[in-house]
Scaffold this motif. Structure first.
Motif, PDB file in Angstrom:
ATOM      1  N   ALA A  26      25.059 -61.546  11.838  1.00 47.21           N
ATOM      2  CA  ALA A  26      23.989 -60.600  12.167  1.00 47.21           C
ATOM      3  C   ALA A  26      22.625 -61.264  12.046  1.00 47.21           C
ATOM      4  CB  ALA A  26      24.065 -59.379  11.262  1.00 47.21           C
ATOM      5  N   GLU A  27      22.465 -62.105  11.023  1.00 45.11           N
ATOM      6  CA  GLU A  27      21.209 -62.834  10.821  1.00 45.11           C
ATOM      7  C   GLU A  27      20.928 -63.749  12.012  1.00 45.11           C
ATOM      8  OE1 GLU A  27      19.817 -65.450   7.230  1.00 45.11           O
ATOM      9  OE2 GLU A  27      21.313 -64.010   6.534  1.00 45.11           O
ATOM     10  N   ILE A  28      21.952 -64.484  12.424  1.00 42.85           N
ATOM     11  CA  ILE A  28      21.807 -65.399  13.553  1.00 42.85           C
ATOM     12  C   ILE A  28      21.496 -64.615  14.822  1.00 42.85           C
ATOM     13  CG2 ILE A  28      23.065 -67.026  15.033  1.00 42.85           C
ATOM     14  CD1 ILE A  28      24.448 -68.027  12.457  1.00 42.85           C
ATOM     15  N   HIS A  29      22.155 -63.491  15.002  1.00 44.32           N
ATOM     16  CA  HIS A  29      21.919 -62.665  16.188  1.00 44.32           C
ATOM     17  C   HIS A  29      20.476 -62.172  16.232  1.00 44.32           C
ATOM     18  CE1 HIS A  29      22.685 -59.903  19.466  1.00 44.32           C
ATOM     19  NE2 HIS A  29      22.136 -58.938  18.748  1.00 44.32           N
ATOM     20  N   SER A  30      19.962 -61.712  15.101  1.00 46.57           N
ATOM     21  CA  SER A  30      18.589 -61.207  15.093  1.00 46.57           C
ATOM     22  C   SER A  30      17.584 -62.328  15.354  1.00 46.57           C
ATOM     23  CB  SER A  30      18.269 -60.503  13.776  1.00 46.57           C
ATOM     24  OG  SER A  30      18.304 -61.410  12.712  1.00 46.57           O
ATOM     25  N   LEU A  31      17.890 -63.529  14.874  1.00 47.10           N
ATOM     26  CA  LEU A  31      17.014 -64.665  15.146  1.00 47.10           C
ATOM     27  C   LEU A  31      17.053 -65.041  16.629  1.00 47.10           C
ATOM     28  CD1 LEU A  31      17.648 -66.945  12.053  1.00 47.10           C
ATOM     29  CD2 LEU A  31      15.501 -65.837  12.684  1.00 47.10           C
ATOM     30  N   ARG A  32      18.235 -64.921  17.243  1.00 48.17           N
ATOM     31  CA  ARG A  32      18.336 -65.217  18.679  1.00 48.17           C
ATOM     32  C   ARG A  32      17.542 -64.216  19.492  1.00 48.17           C
ATOM     33  NH1 ARG A  32      24.125 -65.480  20.513  1.00 48.17           N
ATOM     34  NH2 ARG A  32      23.146 -66.187  22.431  1.00 48.17           N
ATOM     35  N   VAL A  33      17.534 -62.959  19.068  1.00 51.72           N
ATOM     36  CA  VAL A  33      16.735 -61.937  19.748  1.00 51.72           C
ATOM     37  C   VAL A  33      15.253 -62.271  19.599  1.00 51.72           C
ATOM     38  CG1 VAL A  33      16.052 -59.512  19.676  1.00 51.72           C
ATOM     39  CG2 VAL A  33      18.460 -60.121  19.545  1.00 51.72           C
ATOM     40  N   LYS A  34      14.872 -62.694  18.387  1.00 53.51           N
ATOM     41  CA  LYS A  34      13.474 -63.071  18.129  1.00 53.51           C
ATOM     42  C   LYS A  34      13.065 -64.235  19.032  1.00 53.51           C
ATOM     43  CE  LYS A  34      10.471 -64.054  14.206  1.00 53.51           C
ATOM     44  NZ  LYS A  34      10.427 -64.283  12.749  1.00 53.51           N
ATOM     45  N   LEU A  35      13.962 -65.204  19.195  1.00 45.89           N
ATOM     46  CA  LEU A  35      13.690 -66.349  20.067  1.00 45.89           C
ATOM     47  C   LEU A  35      13.526 -65.894  21.515  1.00 45.89           C
ATOM     48  CD1 LEU A  35      13.520 -69.431  20.555  1.00 45.89           C
ATOM     49  CD2 LEU A  35      15.974 -69.350  20.966  1.00 45.89           C
ATOM     50  N   ARG A  36      14.410 -65.005  21.957  1.00 48.47           N
ATOM     51  CA  ARG A  36      14.343 -64.505  23.329  1.00 48.47           C
ATOM     52  C   ARG A  36      12.998 -63.834  23.584  1.00 48.47           C
ATOM     53  NH1 ARG A  36      18.729 -60.925  23.524  1.00 48.47           N
ATOM     54  NH2 ARG A  36      19.975 -62.648  22.811  1.00 48.47           N
ATOM     55  N   LYS A  37      12.527 -63.046  22.607  1.00 47.86           N
ATOM     56  CA  LYS A  37      11.240 -62.364  22.759  1.00 47.86           C
ATOM     57  C   LYS A  37      10.091 -63.365  22.790  1.00 47.86           C
ATOM     58  CE  LYS A  37      12.597 -57.948  20.806  1.00 47.86           C
ATOM     59  NZ  LYS A  37      12.469 -57.009  19.674  1.00 47.86           N
ATOM     60  N   ALA A  38      10.175 -64.412  21.957  1.00 44.97           N
ATOM     61  CA  ALA A  38       9.133 -65.437  21.929  1.00 44.97           C
ATOM     62  C   ALA A  38       9.090 -66.197  23.249  1.00 44.97           C
ATOM     63  CB  ALA A  38       9.363 -66.395  20.768  1.00 44.97           C
ATOM     64  N   VAL A  39      10.250 -66.448  23.832  1.00 39.76           N
ATOM     65  CA  VAL A  39      10.316 -67.182  25.098  1.00 39.76           C
ATOM     66  C   VAL A  39       9.733 -66.337  26.227  1.00 39.76           C
ATOM     67  CG1 VAL A  39      11.907 -68.088  26.844  1.00 39.76           C
ATOM     68  CG2 VAL A  39      12.209 -68.707  24.458  1.00 39.76           C
ATOM     69  N   THR A  40      10.068 -65.047  26.251  1.00 42.90           N
ATOM     70  CA  THR A  40       9.536 -64.196  27.317  1.00 42.90           C
ATOM     71  C   THR A  40       8.031 -64.003  27.170  1.00 42.90           C
ATOM     72  OG1 THR A  40      10.109 -62.210  26.065  1.00 42.90           O
ATOM     73  CG2 THR A  40      11.680 -62.934  27.749  1.00 42.90           C
ATOM     74  N   ALA A  41       7.535 -64.026  25.917  1.00 44.98           N
ATOM     75  CA  ALA A  41       6.100 -63.894  25.689  1.00 44.98           C
ATOM     76  C   ALA A  41       5.389 -65.247  25.807  1.00 44.98           C
ATOM     77  CB  ALA A  41       5.835 -63.289  24.318  1.00 44.98           C
ATOM     78  N   LYS A  42       6.171 -66.312  26.022  1.00 47.81           N
ATOM     79  CA  LYS A  42       5.662 -67.687  26.175  1.00 47.81           C
ATOM     80  C   LYS A  42       4.868 -68.147  24.957  1.00 47.81           C
ATOM     81  CE  LYS A  42       5.895 -67.568  31.113  1.00 47.81           C
ATOM     82  NZ  LYS A  42       5.325 -67.895  32.385  1.00 47.81           N
ATOM     83  N   LYS A  43       5.384 -67.838  23.774  1.00 46.90           N
ATOM     84  CA  LYS A  43       4.798 -68.304  22.518  1.00 46.90           C
ATOM     85  C   LYS A  43       5.564 -69.557  22.093  1.00 46.90           C
ATOM     86  CE  LYS A  43       3.528 -63.672  21.004  1.00 46.90           C
ATOM     87  NZ  LYS A  43       3.752 -62.633  19.987  1.00 46.90           N
ATOM     88  N   ILE A  44       5.037 -70.709  22.463  1.00 47.65           N
ATOM     89  CA  ILE A  44       5.752 -71.973  22.260  1.00 47.65           C
ATOM     90  C   ILE A  44       5.908 -72.309  20.782  1.00 47.65           C
ATOM     91  CG2 ILE A  44       5.719 -74.448  22.732  1.00 47.65           C
ATOM     92  CD1 ILE A  44       4.232 -73.809  25.328  1.00 47.65           C
ATOM     93  N   ASP A  45       4.836 -72.145  20.006  1.00 51.72           N
ATOM     94  CA  ASP A  45       4.891 -72.509  18.592  1.00 51.72           C
ATOM     95  C   ASP A  45       5.905 -71.668  17.832  1.00 51.72           C
ATOM     96  OD1 ASP A  45       2.910 -74.380  19.027  1.00 51.72           O
ATOM     97  OD2 ASP A  45       1.282 -72.961  18.593  1.00 51.72           O
ATOM     98  N   GLU A  46       5.872 -70.372  18.078  1.00 45.60           N
ATOM     99  CA  GLU A  46       6.816 -69.479  17.404  1.00 45.60           C
ATOM    100  C   GLU A  46       8.250 -69.806  17.815  1.00 45.60           C
ATOM    101  OE1 GLU A  46       7.943 -64.753  17.157  1.00 45.60           O
ATOM    102  OE2 GLU A  46       5.947 -65.307  17.884  1.00 45.60           O
ATOM    103  N   ALA A  47       8.449 -70.100  19.094  1.00 44.70           N
ATOM    104  CA  ALA A  47       9.779 -70.423  19.601  1.00 44.70           C
ATOM    105  C   ALA A  47      10.324 -71.687  18.930  1.00 44.70           C
ATOM    106  CB  ALA A  47       9.749 -70.593  21.110  1.00 44.70           C
TER     107      ALA A  47
END
Length: 89
Positions: A26-47
């Motif tokens: 579940a932890e890994i899944h939530s982090l993957r969702v966070k990454l997906r959101k960062a990529v769509t928002a084009k936040k390179i540093d956060e990604a």
């Protein structure tokens, strides 16, 4: 229900391990969702930060046999492709 003592213990252990594995997944899944959101928002540093964290968690999960080796490799590869595509554009 198990009758033998060792079977009862094995059941207790498997239930305990299942709960731990579910939390890690579940932890890994939530982090993957966070990454997906960062990529769509084009936040390179956060990604980049999230990719590092996911990579560590996936490697640890692989060493504990929660995920298979090829599954982890596939997930990490796809992650890096998304982040590298951000850098280019």
């Amino acid at each position: 229900m198990p009758i033998l003592q060792n079977a009862k213990k094995a059941l207790r252990q498997s239930v305990k391990h299942e709960k731990l594995n579910q939390t890690i997944k579940a932890e890994i899944h939530s982090l993957r969702v966070k990454l997906r959101k960062a990529v769509t928002a084009k936040k390179i540093d956060e990604a980049k930060e999230v990719v590092k964290l996911i990579g560590k968690k996936l490697d640890k999960a692989q060493s504990k046999k929660i995920f298979k080796k090829n599954t982890v490799a596939r997930l990490k590869s796809r992650m890096m492709q998304k982040v590298n595509a951000l850098k280019v554009s």
